[in-house]
Design a protein around this motif. Structure first.
Motif, mmCIF file in Angstrom:
data_model
loop_
_atom_site.group_PDB
_atom_site.id
_atom_site.type_symbol
_atom_site.label_atom_id
_atom_site.label_comp_id
_atom_site.label_asym_id
_atom_site.label_seq_id
_atom_site.Cartn_x
_atom_site.Cartn_y
_atom_site.Cartn_z
ATOM 1 N N THR A 201 -8.595 5.571 10.318
ATOM 2 C CA THR A 201 -7.442 6.456 10.467
ATOM 3 C C THR A 201 -6.653 6.527 9.165
ATOM 4 O OG1 THR A 201 -7.248 5.866 12.797
ATOM 5 C CG2 THR A 201 -5.331 6.893 11.765
ATOM 6 N N PRO A 202 -6.566 7.705 8.536
ATOM 7 C CA PRO A 202 -5.804 7.819 7.287
ATOM 8 C C PRO A 202 -4.314 7.566 7.521
ATOM 9 C CG PRO A 202 -7.299 9.683 7.550
ATOM 10 C CD PRO A 202 -7.261 8.961 8.867
ATOM 11 N N GLU A 203 -3.707 6.859 6.566
ATOM 12 C CA GLU A 203 -2.273 6.584 6.600
ATOM 13 C C GLU A 203 -1.529 7.234 5.442
ATOM 14 O OE1 GLU A 203 -1.543 2.330 8.819
ATOM 15 O OE2 GLU A 203 -1.624 2.353 6.631
ATOM 16 N N ARG A 204 -2.105 7.130 4.250
ATOM 17 C CA ARG A 204 -1.433 7.664 3.067
ATOM 18 C C ARG A 204 -2.469 8.213 2.096
ATOM 19 N NH1 ARG A 204 2.510 3.716 0.141
ATOM 20 N NH2 ARG A 204 2.956 5.680 -0.936
ATOM 21 N N PHE A 205 -2.043 9.190 1.308
ATOM 22 C CA PHE A 205 -2.878 9.751 0.258
ATOM 23 C C PHE A 205 -2.102 9.750 -1.052
ATOM 24 C CE2 PHE A 205 -4.404 11.738 4.172
ATOM 25 C CZ PHE A 205 -5.766 11.498 4.090
ATOM 26 N N ALA A 206 -2.835 9.769 -2.163
ATOM 27 C CA ALA A 206 -2.197 9.826 -3.473
ATOM 28 C C ALA A 206 -3.172 10.455 -4.455
ATOM 29 C CB ALA A 206 -1.791 8.432 -3.944
ATOM 30 N N GLU A 207 -2.633 10.987 -5.548
ATOM 31 C CA GLU A 207 -3.429 11.527 -6.641
ATOM 32 C C GLU A 207 -2.946 10.894 -7.941
ATOM 33 O OE1 GLU A 207 -4.393 16.082 -5.286
ATOM 34 O OE2 GLU A 207 -2.315 15.592 -5.798
ATOM 35 N N SER A 208 -3.851 10.812 -8.929
ATOM 36 C CA SER A 208 -3.433 10.308 -10.238
ATOM 37 C C SER A 208 -4.297 10.933 -11.315
ATOM 38 C CB SER A 208 -3.524 8.781 -10.300
ATOM 39 O OG SER A 208 -4.869 8.352 -10.292
ATOM 40 N N GLY A 209 -3.886 10.711 -12.568
ATOM 41 C CA GLY A 209 -4.521 11.384 -13.682
ATOM 42 C C GLY A 209 -3.877 12.741 -13.845
ATOM 43 N N GLY A 210 -3.912 13.258 -15.027
ATOM 44 C CA GLY A 210 -3.235 14.535 -15.176
ATOM 45 C C GLY A 210 -3.487 15.160 -16.538
ATOM 46 N N PRO A 211 -2.975 16.387 -16.708
ATOM 47 C CA PRO A 211 -2.058 17.077 -15.799
ATOM 48 C C PRO A 211 -2.704 17.596 -14.514
ATOM 49 C CG PRO A 211 -2.630 18.515 -17.608
ATOM 50 C CD PRO A 211 -3.228 17.185 -17.937
ATOM 51 N N THR A 212 -4.030 17.743 -14.505
ATOM 52 C CA THR A 212 -4.731 18.076 -13.270
ATOM 53 C C THR A 212 -5.329 16.791 -12.716
ATOM 54 O OG1 THR A 212 -5.289 20.256 -14.154
ATOM 55 C CG2 THR A 212 -6.530 19.499 -12.242
ATOM 56 N N PRO A 213 -5.120 16.478 -11.441
ATOM 57 C CA PRO A 213 -5.543 15.179 -10.906
ATOM 58 C C PRO A 213 -7.018 14.882 -11.134
ATOM 59 C CG PRO A 213 -4.139 16.307 -9.334
ATOM 60 C CD PRO A 213 -4.438 17.299 -10.419
ATOM 61 N N VAL A 214 -7.288 13.638 -11.475
ATOM 62 C CA VAL A 214 -8.656 13.153 -11.633
ATOM 63 C C VAL A 214 -9.061 12.307 -10.438
ATOM 64 C CG1 VAL A 214 -10.202 11.786 -13.102
ATOM 65 C CG2 VAL A 214 -8.372 13.134 -14.140
ATOM 66 N N VAL A 215 -8.081 11.665 -9.795
ATOM 67 C CA VAL A 215 -8.350 10.712 -8.724
ATOM 68 C C VAL A 215 -7.669 11.157 -7.438
ATOM 69 C CG1 VAL A 215 -8.086 8.321 -7.947
ATOM 70 C CG2 VAL A 215 -8.504 8.811 -10.374
ATOM 71 N N LEU A 216 -8.400 11.083 -6.328
ATOM 72 C CA LEU A 216 -7.831 11.219 -4.993
ATOM 73 C C LEU A 216 -7.980 9.863 -4.311
ATOM 74 C CD1 LEU A 216 -6.678 12.994 -2.666
ATOM 75 C CD2 LEU A 216 -9.054 13.287 -1.916
ATOM 76 N N ALA A 217 -6.870 9.344 -3.780
ATOM 77 C CA ALA A 217 -6.882 8.023 -3.157
ATOM 78 C C ALA A 217 -6.391 8.115 -1.720
ATOM 79 C CB ALA A 217 -6.002 7.054 -3.949
ATOM 80 N N ALA A 218 -6.855 7.199 -0.892
ATOM 81 C CA ALA A 218 -6.445 7.176 0.514
ATOM 82 C C ALA A 218 -6.372 5.746 1.008
ATOM 83 C CB ALA A 218 -7.431 7.968 1.370
ATOM 84 N N ARG A 219 -5.384 5.464 1.840
ATOM 85 C CA ARG A 219 -5.332 4.216 2.585
ATOM 86 C C ARG A 219 -5.589 4.528 4.035
ATOM 87 N NH1 ARG A 219 0.116 0.992 2.539
ATOM 88 N NH2 ARG A 219 0.708 2.382 4.239
ATOM 89 N N THR A 220 -6.558 3.845 4.633
ATOM 90 C CA THR A 220 -6.906 4.066 6.024
ATOM 91 C C THR A 220 -6.892 2.745 6.765
ATOM 92 O OG1 THR A 220 -9.309 3.733 5.785
ATOM 93 C CG2 THR A 220 -8.449 5.913 5.242
ATOM 94 N N ARG A 221 -6.884 2.831 8.094
ATOM 95 C CA ARG A 221 -6.909 1.629 8.954
ATOM 96 C C ARG A 221 -8.058 1.723 9.937
ATOM 97 N NH1 ARG A 221 -3.107 -2.678 7.913
ATOM 98 N NH2 ARG A 221 -1.386 -1.721 6.795
ATOM 99 N N SER A 222 -8.616 0.567 10.249
ATOM 100 C CA SER A 222 -9.617 0.512 11.307
ATOM 101 C C SER A 222 -8.903 0.592 12.656
ATOM 102 C CB SER A 222 -10.431 -0.775 11.225
ATOM 103 O OG SER A 222 -9.602 -1.899 11.439
ATOM 104 N N ALA A 223 -9.682 0.864 13.696
ATOM 105 C CA ALA A 223 -9.089 0.996 15.027
ATOM 106 C C ALA A 223 -8.512 -0.346 15.478
ATOM 107 C CB ALA A 223 -10.146 1.451 16.015
ATOM 108 N N GLY A 224 -7.449 -0.289 16.258
ATOM 109 C CA GLY A 224 -6.860 -1.510 16.802
ATOM 110 C C GLY A 224 -5.509 -1.770 16.199
ATOM 111 N N PRO A 225 -4.796 -2.726 16.734
ATOM 112 C CA PRO A 225 -3.461 -3.031 16.243
ATOM 113 C C PRO A 225 -3.480 -3.598 14.844
ATOM 114 C CG PRO A 225 -4.180 -4.744 17.740
ATOM 115 C CD PRO A 225 -5.219 -3.650 17.794
ATOM 116 N N ARG A 226 -2.442 -3.385 14.091
ATOM 117 C CA ARG A 226 -2.335 -3.935 12.757
ATOM 118 C C ARG A 226 -2.180 -5.441 12.836
ATOM 119 N NH1 ARG A 226 1.657 0.212 9.449
ATOM 120 N NH2 ARG A 226 0.614 2.128 10.091
ATOM 121 N N PRO A 227 -2.760 -6.158 11.840
ATOM 122 C CA PRO A 227 -2.659 -7.619 11.860
ATOM 123 C C PRO A 227 -1.236 -8.073 11.570
ATOM 124 C CG PRO A 227 -3.712 -6.841 9.827
ATOM 125 C CD PRO A 227 -3.540 -5.633 10.698
#
Length: 227
Positions: A201-227
């Motif tokens: 499940t995606p939680e957050r996204f980010a881009e870096s590098g520039g001026p046109t982004p080079v990197v797409l990043a994502a933080r995701t979680r596995s199913a179930g409650p957070r530890p």
């Protein structure tokens, strides 16, 4: 595998020249370290890095309180990584870890090296603890690939080919990794759907590098409650 042989052949070049200063002292023009800090964050326990290469992210992961462990299929790359973190030679589609056994997984700039990345993501979901975090850092599907000419740093030229989805060694420069080992391109929706199909499940996204982004990043979680 062709990619394995190619990375074995370029391992010394990758470590000594492509990374600049090499190892923990390498420059970070794409801001990957900041993305790891922000999206992975502080924690404890094992952080498994798939496709760890020469292990250049281990110090950053360790500084967050986590214990880095790496897997890669290229023995040449692991030869350089062994001094930076514990490693195992393994295919990311068949990770040598038990179900639900690790609290965090990192994939940094490797998804284009893995034609079976959807299967890799399913393995990530399998080995993550319920609520565990997976951080993906990858070349930006929209602005990087055989269709993108980044010869002018101020204006990326995007030619036809983005929608094709293919493996290619085409690159705007012959000085980078892609011209040597090739890359698999996936359009943005296909990449994002691969996270969802794996049960991440995606939680957050980010881009870096520039001026046109080079990197797409994502933080995701596995199913179930957070530890």
């Amino acid at each position: 595998m062709t990619t394995t042989a190619a990375y074995d052949e370029i391992a010394d070049w990758y470590e000594g020249q492509f990374l600049g200063a090499g190892g923990d002292g390498h420059s970070d023009p794409l801001g990957l370290g900041d993305l790891i800090d922000d999206l992975l964050g502080e924690g404890t326990g094992t952080c498994l890095e798939i496709g760890c290469g020469t292990g250049i992210h281990a110090a950053r992961v360790r500084a967050l309180g986590r214990t880095p462990v790496g897997v890669d299929i290229a023995a040449g790359m692991l030869r350089h990584a062994r001094g930076r973190l514990p490693v195992a030679r393994a295919d990311a589609e068949r990770l040598p870890f038990r179900d639900g056994s690790v609290p965090a997984v990192l994939a940094a700039m490797v998804h284009t090296d893995m034609p079976g990345y959807p299967a890799v993501l399913r393995e990530v979901a399998r080995v993550l603890r319920p609520g565990g975090v997976f951080v993906h850092l990858g070349v930006h599907p929209c602005f990087c690939g055989g269709f993108a000419d980044r010869g002018d740093p101020d204006a990326v030229v995007v030619r036809p080919g983005y929608l094709d989805g293919h493996w290619t060694t085409a690159s705007w420069t012959d000085q980078g990794v892609r011209a040597k080992v090739g890359a698999t391109h996936r359009p943005l929706p296909e990449l994002l759907h691969a996270f969802l199909d794996a049960g991440l499940t995606p939680e957050r996204f980010a881009e870096s590098g520039g001026p046109t982004p080079v990197v797409l990043a994502a933080r995701t979680r596995s199913a179930g409650p957070r530890p």
